[in-house]
Design an enzyme around this catalytic site. Sequence first.
Site, PDB file in Angstrom:
ATOM      1  N   GLY A   1       1.923  -8.260  -8.439  1.00  0.00           N
ATOM      2  CA  GLY A   1       2.706  -8.206  -7.481  1.00  0.00           C
ATOM      3  C   GLY A   1       2.021  -8.250  -5.770  1.00  0.00           C
ATOM      4  O   GLY A   1       1.011  -8.191  -5.584  1.00  0.00           O
TER       5      GLY A   1
ATOM      6  N   HIS B   1     -10.133  27.709  -7.268  1.00  0.00           N
ATOM      7  CA  HIS B   1     -10.486  27.993  -5.975  1.00  0.00           C
ATOM      8  C   HIS B   1     -12.228  27.240  -6.402  1.00  0.00           C
ATOM      9  O   HIS B   1     -13.275  27.117  -6.985  1.00  0.00           O
ATOM     10  CB  HIS B   1     -11.136  29.280  -5.655  1.00  0.00           C
ATOM     11  CG  HIS B   1     -11.854  30.287  -4.575  1.00  0.00           C
ATOM     12  ND1 HIS B   1     -11.711  29.634  -3.498  1.00  0.00           N
ATOM     13  CD2 HIS B   1     -13.232  30.545  -4.546  1.00  0.00           C
ATOM     14  CE1 HIS B   1     -12.570  29.725  -2.859  1.00  0.00           C
ATOM     15  NE2 HIS B   1     -13.789  30.310  -3.441  1.00  0.00           N
TER      16      HIS B   1
HETATM   17  C1  LIG Z   1      -1.028  -3.608   2.845  1.00  0.00           C
HETATM   18  C2  LIG Z   1       0.260  -2.610   1.841  1.00  0.00           C
HETATM   19  C3  LIG Z   1       0.328  -1.221   1.159  1.00  0.00           C
HETATM   20  C4  LIG Z   1       0.650  -0.652   0.862  1.00  0.00           C
HETATM   21  N1  LIG Z   1       0.829   0.453   0.188  1.00  0.00           N
HETATM   22  C5  LIG Z   1       1.277   1.082  -0.488  1.00  0.00           C
HETATM   23  C6  LIG Z   1       0.751   2.044  -1.198  1.00  0.00           C
HETATM   24  O1  LIG Z   1      -0.303   2.738  -0.642  1.00  0.00           O
HETATM   25  N2  LIG Z   1       1.579   2.820  -1.275  1.00  0.00           N
HETATM   26  C7  LIG Z   1       2.850   2.401  -2.408  1.00  0.00           C
HETATM   27  O2  LIG Z   1       3.615   3.310  -3.053  1.00  0.00           O
HETATM   28  N3  LIG Z   1       2.690   0.457  -1.074  1.00  0.00           N
HETATM   29  C8  LIG Z   1       2.396   0.305  -0.674  1.00  0.00           C
HETATM   30  N4  LIG Z   1       2.655  -0.707  -0.588  1.00  0.00           N
HETATM   31  C9  LIG Z   1       3.995  -1.341  -1.320  1.00  0.00           C
HETATM   32  C10 LIG Z   1       3.996  -2.001  -2.381  1.00  0.00           C
HETATM   33  O3  LIG Z   1       2.889  -3.113  -2.220  1.00  0.00           O
HETATM   34  C11 LIG Z   1       5.439  -2.070  -2.712  1.00  0.00           C
HETATM   35  O4  LIG Z   1       6.763  -1.525  -2.475  1.00  0.00           O
HETATM   36  C12 LIG Z   1       5.144  -2.630  -4.308  1.00  0.00           C
HETATM   37  O5  LIG Z   1       4.646  -4.205  -4.599  1.00  0.00           O
HETATM   38  C13 LIG Z   1       7.015  -3.017  -4.642  1.00  0.00           C
HETATM   39  O6  LIG Z   1       6.900  -3.362  -5.981  1.00  0.00           O
HETATM   40  P1  LIG Z   1       8.286  -4.398  -5.861  1.00  0.00           P
HETATM   41  O7  LIG Z   1       7.490  -5.273  -7.845  1.00  0.00           O
HETATM   42  O8  LIG Z   1       8.935  -4.697  -6.112  1.00  0.00           O
HETATM   43  O9  LIG Z   1       7.831  -5.983  -5.812  1.00  0.00           O
HETATM   44  P2  LIG Z   1       6.378  -7.433  -5.583  1.00  0.00           P
HETATM   45  O10 LIG Z   1       5.319  -6.020  -5.645  1.00  0.00           O
HETATM   46  O11 LIG Z   1       6.278  -7.713  -4.125  1.00  0.00           O
HETATM   47  O12 LIG Z   1       6.374  -8.203  -6.337  1.00  0.00           O
HETATM   48  C14 LIG Z   1       6.916  -9.486  -6.412  1.00  0.00           C
HETATM   49  C15 LIG Z   1       6.548 -10.081  -6.965  1.00  0.00           C
HETATM   50  O13 LIG Z   1       7.888 -11.285  -7.203  1.00  0.00           O
HETATM   51  C16 LIG Z   1       7.663 -12.178  -7.414  1.00  0.00           C
HETATM   52  N5  LIG Z   1       7.845 -12.899  -7.414  1.00  0.00           N
HETATM   53  C17 LIG Z   1       9.268 -13.190  -6.393  1.00  0.00           C
HETATM   54  N6  LIG Z   1      10.202 -14.377  -6.515  1.00  0.00           N
HETATM   55  C18 LIG Z   1       9.752 -14.868  -7.450  1.00  0.00           C
HETATM   56  C19 LIG Z   1      10.486 -15.932  -8.502  1.00  0.00           C
HETATM   57  N7  LIG Z   1      11.224 -17.158  -7.777  1.00  0.00           N
HETATM   58  N8  LIG Z   1       9.521 -16.627  -9.215  1.00  0.00           N
HETATM   59  C20 LIG Z   1       8.597 -15.834 -10.131  1.00  0.00           C
HETATM   60  N9  LIG Z   1       8.392 -14.745  -9.595  1.00  0.00           N
HETATM   61  C21 LIG Z   1       8.821 -14.312  -7.968  1.00  0.00           C
HETATM   62  C22 LIG Z   1       5.655 -12.295  -6.642  1.00  0.00           C
HETATM   63  O14 LIG Z   1       5.155 -13.554  -6.503  1.00  0.00           O
HETATM   64  C23 LIG Z   1       5.487 -10.885  -6.532  1.00  0.00           C
HETATM   65  O15 LIG Z   1       4.600 -11.430  -7.746  1.00  0.00           O
HETATM   66  C24 LIG Z   1       1.598  -1.303   0.104  1.00  0.00           C
HETATM   67  C25 LIG Z   1       2.270  -2.578   1.034  1.00  0.00           C
HETATM   68  C26 LIG Z   1       1.523  -3.747   1.871  1.00  0.00           C
HETATM   69  C27 LIG Z   1       1.686  -4.704   1.924  1.00  0.00           C
END
Ligand SMILES: Cc1cc2nc3c(=O)[nH]c(=O)nc-3n(C[C@H](O)[C@H](O)[C@H](O)COP(=O)(O)OP(=O)(O)OC[C@H]3O[C@@H](n4cnc5c(N)ncnc54)[C@H](O)[C@@H]3O)c2cc1C
Length: 465
Positions: free
Chosen positions: A41, A444
Amino acid sequence: MKEIACKLLVIGTGPGGYVCAIRAGQLGLDTVIVEMAKPGGTCLNIGCIPSKALIHAADDFYGAVAMAAGKNAMGIRAENPAIDLAKTMAWKDGITGRLTMGVSGLLKKAGVKIVVGRAKFRDGKTVAVETETGQQVIRAENIVIATGSAPVELPALPFGGKVISSTGALSLTEVPGRLAIVGAGYIGLELGIAFAKLGSKVTIVEALDRILPLYDTQLTQPVAKRLSALGAEVLLGTKVRGMSATGEALLAETGDGEEKRIAADRVLVTVGRRPVTEGWGREELELDMDGRFLRIDEQCRTSMRGIYAIGDVTGEPMLAHRAMAQGEMVAEIVSGKRRNWDKRAIPAICFTDPEIVSVGLSPDEARAGGREVKVGHFPFTANGRAMTLSSEEGFVRVVARADNHLVLGIQAVGTGVSELSAAFSLAVEMGARLEDIAATIHAHPTQSEAFAEASMRALGHALHV
Ligand SMILES: Cc1cc2nc3c(=O)[nH]c(=O)nc-3n(C[C@H](O)[C@H](O)[C@H](O)COP(=O)(O)OP(=O)(O)OC[C@H]3O[C@@H](n4cnc5c(N)ncnc54)[C@H](O)[C@@H]3O)c2cc1C
């Protein structure tokens, strides 16, 4: 293609989805996961991991530049440091590649079937996936929506050309000479500081009157100071209007109506993330919404029986570790275990320079309920380890109830404090009192001693300050 029937179907392999599927597989549930892009993701491919890789490379390069300029108090010298950003990105891609392969491997090891393609609901129990070889229909007793989030696009600054999102910034192969950043949240500041260290002239435009609005100014002040030392300009209370007609500059307006022209080679827009609530057939379902997010209860159940939602699509804080914890919980619920969202706190970290970590309530949040609190604050200037790291900026702060000393929140700002988040979270989750932390032997010399000292200080008897 033959239909698949399963106990659990997970849509999305971000930290929420893949953790849910692995745990479900471990529990013996017949599990299928669908992903339309790469496993892992946002977090593994274009978020947490690549951004931290870039931040680390920028720190190393900046340190070398300071050494070359003779600005190293330890007497270390370096000559002609240079960075090949294309190589840096290839190194970063190597890390994300290893991690995403690892996710696929873990899913397979847990016996989870992976289907590649875009998933779309037909009804509450059926999903059709457009795969490379045709349509795959999957029927599931339980479905978890873990479709994550995407960057918010500003109508006046659509992505394309010079205007990039964090994804674009994490794949640049040349350091932009002038980088304008719209939005001073954690993503904009983490990337802005990294590019400033890589040599970009950074200008940050923020509509609000402060950076990192989710954190109090005591925590953000050291970051503001660092931005200034890095030569980054921060324009607060300033709204962007769009690009100039020639595309040369970003146009903005200050609170007093003064027009600003910010010449930029790249414009990075980091004004937040939106949940992915479209593109997967929500219109075929009857899901209640909570604003722009999917509404869930304390077991991550949506308003439809057998459909769960986890991660960024369900609300703030949009963080990977929240998504993972929800995913693990949902797998256990589907397997028949009694689980509820009973977390006391979700740590939040800004990997800025210096880093900020916050767990639980800040002093103001704790007082907001009319509660009396004790606050202990210990500066890194009085911490030996911080001195040896040349990182004396910052502090640890502990917030506790005045009556029984139950710890309500812990915050820190300083170099490397992200690693203290584990101790902070454990203390809040275990219901520690100030006396528990003060009585725990902290090794420490470590920065963690500042945690014990802050607790002692709240009790009125810090030793080293
Ligand atoms: C630059 C950046 C830095 C970040 N740094 C941090 C950090 O340091 N620490 C932290 O905790 N969080 C961080 N985040 C946030 C973190 O990336 C997200 O909170 C996290 O990835 C959310 O996870 P998720 O499983 O909800 O969704 P996502 O990781 O967004 O994954 C969702 C997945 O669903 C798939 N998908 C969507 N719709 C469909 C569909 N219809 N069919 C099939 N697949 C689908 C997508 O392709 C994707 O792979 C950061 C985000 C960014 C952009």
